[in-house]
Design an enzyme around this catalytic site. Structure first.
Site, PDB file in Angstrom:
ATOM      1  N   ARG A  32       0.962  -1.090   0.069  1.00  0.00           N
ATOM      2  CA  ARG A  32      -0.196   0.070   0.091  1.00  0.00           C
ATOM      3  C   ARG A  32       0.926   1.133  -0.067  1.00  0.00           C
ATOM      4  O   ARG A  32       1.931   1.307   0.859  1.00  0.00           O
ATOM      5  CB  ARG A  32      -0.854   0.069   1.278  1.00  0.00           C
ATOM      6  CG  ARG A  32      -1.710   1.444   1.446  1.00  0.00           C
ATOM      7  CD  ARG A  32      -2.489   1.444   2.891  1.00  0.00           C
ATOM      8  NE  ARG A  32      -2.973   2.722   3.030  1.00  0.00           N
ATOM      9  CZ  ARG A  32      -2.593   3.276   3.854  1.00  0.00           C
ATOM     10  NH1 ARG A  32      -1.688   3.399   4.420  1.00  0.00           N
ATOM     11  NH2 ARG A  32      -3.379   4.481   4.175  1.00  0.00           N
ATOM     12  N   ARG A  69      -6.560  17.459   5.448  1.00  0.00           N
ATOM     13  CA  ARG A  69      -5.317  17.364   6.460  1.00  0.00           C
ATOM     14  C   ARG A  69      -4.539  18.527   6.302  1.00  0.00           C
ATOM     15  O   ARG A  69      -4.768  19.416   5.674  1.00  0.00           O
ATOM     16  CB  ARG A  69      -4.327  16.268   5.435  1.00  0.00           C
ATOM     17  CG  ARG A  69      -5.073  14.894   5.356  1.00  0.00           C
ATOM     18  CD  ARG A  69      -4.083  14.085   4.709  1.00  0.00           C
ATOM     19  NE  ARG A  69      -4.585  12.392   4.644  1.00  0.00           N
ATOM     20  CZ  ARG A  69      -4.141  11.572   5.593  1.00  0.00           C
ATOM     21  NH1 ARG A  69      -3.385  11.945   6.552  1.00  0.00           N
ATOM     22  NH2 ARG A  69      -4.449  10.537   5.444  1.00  0.00           N
ATOM     23  N   LYS A 210     -13.645   2.913   0.987  1.00  0.00           N
ATOM     24  CA  LYS A 210     -13.212   3.154   2.614  1.00  0.00           C
ATOM     25  C   LYS A 210     -14.551   3.668   3.418  1.00  0.00           C
ATOM     26  O   LYS A 210     -14.953   4.619   3.253  1.00  0.00           O
ATOM     27  CB  LYS A 210     -12.120   3.942   3.114  1.00  0.00           C
ATOM     28  CG  LYS A 210     -10.794   3.566   2.151  1.00  0.00           C
ATOM     29  CD  LYS A 210      -9.404   4.674   2.226  1.00  0.00           C
ATOM     30  CE  LYS A 210      -9.015   4.833   3.502  1.00  0.00           C
ATOM     31  NZ  LYS A 210      -7.928   5.645   3.386  1.00  0.00           N
ATOM     32  N   THR A 268      -5.957   0.155  10.305  1.00  0.00           N
ATOM     33  CA  THR A 268      -5.590   1.058  11.398  1.00  0.00           C
ATOM     34  C   THR A 268      -5.158   0.220  12.882  1.00  0.00           C
ATOM     35  O   THR A 268      -5.902  -0.371  13.199  1.00  0.00           O
ATOM     36  CB  THR A 268      -6.617   2.211  11.732  1.00  0.00           C
ATOM     37  OG1 THR A 268      -7.256   2.441  10.522  1.00  0.00           O
ATOM     38  CG2 THR A 268      -6.317   3.210  12.422  1.00  0.00           C
TER      39      THR A 268
END
Length: 471
Positions: A32, A69, A210, A268
């Site tokens: 990834r 972000r 996601k 995660t």
């Protein structure tokens, strides 16, 4: 053959030939890249390095999508509880006085008193006041706000477009560089998936949706039906919903993916402590084990392999944990899958006949996914003429993708040609009884979709096969 894929994020500590080879040897099946970090030049060079070093490993590129972000900072400010931290949409700042974010109308969407989270919820702030393009936040805990960290505002709809220009640029990049999967952040509808699919305009890269906020949960069934693969991003999910509910939401998402026959990646902090330590915690081991037993088809490492001190050890440990979990699971025969089409027929034959291996001939990946998601115990070899799809099939549980350039799926001799090639490569032997699945059409009821069994020794004798002689 393990049924669970291990996805490893490649970063500064792992984008070198020696470490990539070691990660592959330790059990990495998918590499990834996090598109929110690094330049496109860095990603292009890393993709090339992956193709040269571990060419059979498919590449997943996570694109930023609608995720807000902080930008790349020259100064990463530290603060105490009660201090004021200023976020701004003026990207000329470098973090020393104000911290820029990548959403140019961020300041217009907020109001005083709203809670803002950063870095997967580890940092919490309250909006103190808004002054022009500057959002003054009062810190609720001490910490450091770093570059490229996610910003979450669960209380407010920030009104972002389904597809951003950055998405378009990154998908063009993914297509140009032969990326196998693209991960799409904050998917909330089938329309979002189809908008991305329209940009891809082909079979690859495949879409990883996601699920990481309440909108994704509210429209989970339509997302599961529309996407190729689901990822459970527990970092943003815990911030956008409730950290206490994350484990329950994970079970719900896995169940939806299984119902629709779609692979699902759990991501995660699986082995988060291994960023700094050579061994995981017992809670982390339990977490991974339960994810596999619940039906996850892939588990993902992030910082553990991108910036951690023990990247190879983390992959090896994760591979060991999932293998033991699969052993305990005892292949529950895919009982959560809907009884439909090729999937159900494959599952029934594979569990009632003395089948040793399964071979799938797939043109678009339709048959590959149906058979691989049937929950069968036998190794699965998926054969097709598209090299990108053959790489991508490594993510499917218990599957190996095989590229045969001249294979014409649906032709009269396609299965014989594929079986001979596998026999010559040593993947089948004379003792094998093989279940062959072929889908020349994406229509589940098509007469071109076939299942039949073959005794390899008998077929080899009838056809007069000879092993390929090495030069």
């Amino acid at each position: 053959m393990s049924k669970t894929s291990v996805v490893a994020t490649i970063g500064p500590v792992s984008n070198n030939p020696a470490t990539l080879s070691a990660l592959r040897q330790a059990g990495m099946t998918v590499a990834r890249l996090n598109g929110s970090h690094g330049t496109l030049d860095w990603h292009a060079a890393t993709i090339q390095l992956l193709r040269e070093t571990v060419p059979d490993v498919p590449v997943l590129l996570d694109i930023p999508g609608r995720k807000i972000r902080t930008t790349q900072l020259r100064v990463e400010p530290s603060f105490l509880a009660g201090d004021i931290v200023i976020l701004t949409t003026d990207t000329s700042h470098d973090g020393s006085q104000k911290v820029p974010v990548n959403y140019d109308v961020f300041h217009e969407k907020l109001r005083t008193g709203v809670r803002v989270y950063a870095d997967d919820g580890t940092l919490s702030f309250i909006v103190d006041r808004i002054d022009g393009r500057d959002v003054h936040l009062r810190a609720e805990n001490a910490g450091t706000l770093k570059s490229r960290k996610g910003i979450n505002v669960p209380e407010i709809d920030l009104g972002q477009h389904l597809v951003t220009q950055r998405d378009r640029d990154m998908i063009d990049f993914a297509r140009q560089h032969g990326v196998d999967f693209v991960g799409i952040s904050f998917v909330e509808s089938a329309a979002h998936v189809e908008a991305i699919r329209g940009l891809i305009a082909g079979n690859t890269p495949q879409i990883v949706a996601k699920v990481e906020n309440q909108g994704g949960l509210d429209h989970l069934e339509e997302i599961a039906q529309a996407t190729d693969i689901i990822m459970i991003d527990r970092g943003d999910l815990s911030v956008e919903t409730s950290v206490d509910h994350v484990s329950l939401y994970q079970k719900r998402i896995i169940a939806a993916a299984r119902t629709h026959g779609k692979p699902v990646i759990v991501a995660t902090e699986l082995l988060h402590s291994m960023i700094e330590n050579p061994l995981p915690t017992k809670a982390e081991i339990s977490d991974v084990t339960n994810a596999v037993i619940d039906g996850a088809t892939a588990v993902m490492l992030s910082g553990e392999t991108a910036v951690g001190k023990f990247p190879v050890e983390a992959v090896a440990r994760l591979r060991s944990i999932v293998t033991l979990a699969e052993s305990h699971q005892q292949q529950r025969a895919g009982n959560a899958y809907a009884p439909a089409d090729l999937r159900a027929a494959t599952q029934a034959l594979a569990t009632t006949l003395p089948i040793t291996k399964v071979v799938v001939l797939s043109r678009t990946g339709y048959a590959a996914r149906l058979v691989a998601m049937a929950g069968i115990p036998q190794p699965i070899f998926i054969v097709g003429s598209d090299p990108a799809l053959a790489r991508a099939w490594q993510l499917l549980p218990g599957s190996v993708g095989i590229h045969l350039p001249a294979l014409q799926v649906g032709s009269e001799r396609a299965s014989t040609i594929a079986l001979q090639a596998l026999w010559q490569q040593g993947l089948l032997d004379e003792q094998d009884i093989v279940l062959v699945a072929q889908a020349a059409s994406d229509n589940a009821l098509s007469s071109l979709n076939q299942l039949h069994t073959v005794q390899i020794g008998q077929l080899a004798t009838e056809q007069g096969w000879r092993a390929t002689v090495e030069a």
